[in-house]
Design an enzyme around this catalytic site. Structure first.
Site: not given
Ligand code: AMP
Ligand code: ZN
Length: 113
Positions: A32, A88, A94-96, A101, A103
């Site tokens: 991450d 998430n 908190g899914q962004s 995926h 964690h």
């Molecule tokens: P979520 O918020 O559960 O959707 O998790 C998305 C995760 O992706 C977050 O923890 C970010 O830090 C991570 N993330 C976003 N862009 C990248 C990237 N280019 N390489 C590695 N991790 C990333």
């Protein structure tokens, strides 16, 4: 987020660099970018599935591959091998990144929930 603009699809296609921990036909595991623990990996099925809400029965093997990858990662951990998995699902959780995926967190005490 559609497949075309999906950052994880771009990482899987190697269009965007990432720190790869594990890769096979079905799964990519990367570090991450903003780690929340000494070990913070993202286990990403290569198939673009938005999240568990959008998971079809036909995709169950892709979801199961997350557990298989977690087992493989866990076997390389030192100490008592404790780890936490977080998925998430939806913006309010908190899914962004809207490509399913999981964690994988380890390397510190995580007694809060
Ligand atoms: P979520 O918020 O559960 O959707 O998790 C998305 C995760 O992706 C977050 O923890 C970010 O830090 C991570 N993330 C976003 N862009 C990248 C990237 N280019 N390489 C590695 N991790 C990333
Ligand atoms: Zn994607």
């Amino acid at each position: 987020m559609d497949i075309k603009n999906c950052i994880f699809c771009k990482i899987i296609a190697k269009e965007i660099p990432s720190d790869i921990i594990l890769e096979n036909d079905d799964i990519l595991v990367i570090k991450d970018l903003h780690p929340k623990a000494p070990i913070h990996y993202l286990i990403i099925p290569k198939k673009h599935i938005v999240n568990i809400k959008e998971l079809h029965d036909a995709d169950l093997l892709n979801a199961a591959q997350i557990m298989i990858a977690a087992r493989e990662l866990s076997r390389k951990l030192s100490g008592d091998g404790s780890f936490r998995l977080i998925m998430n699902n939806g913006a309010d959780s908190g899914q962004s990144v809207f490509h399913m995926h999981c964690h994988f967190l380890s390397g510190k005490k995580m007694l809060d929930f």
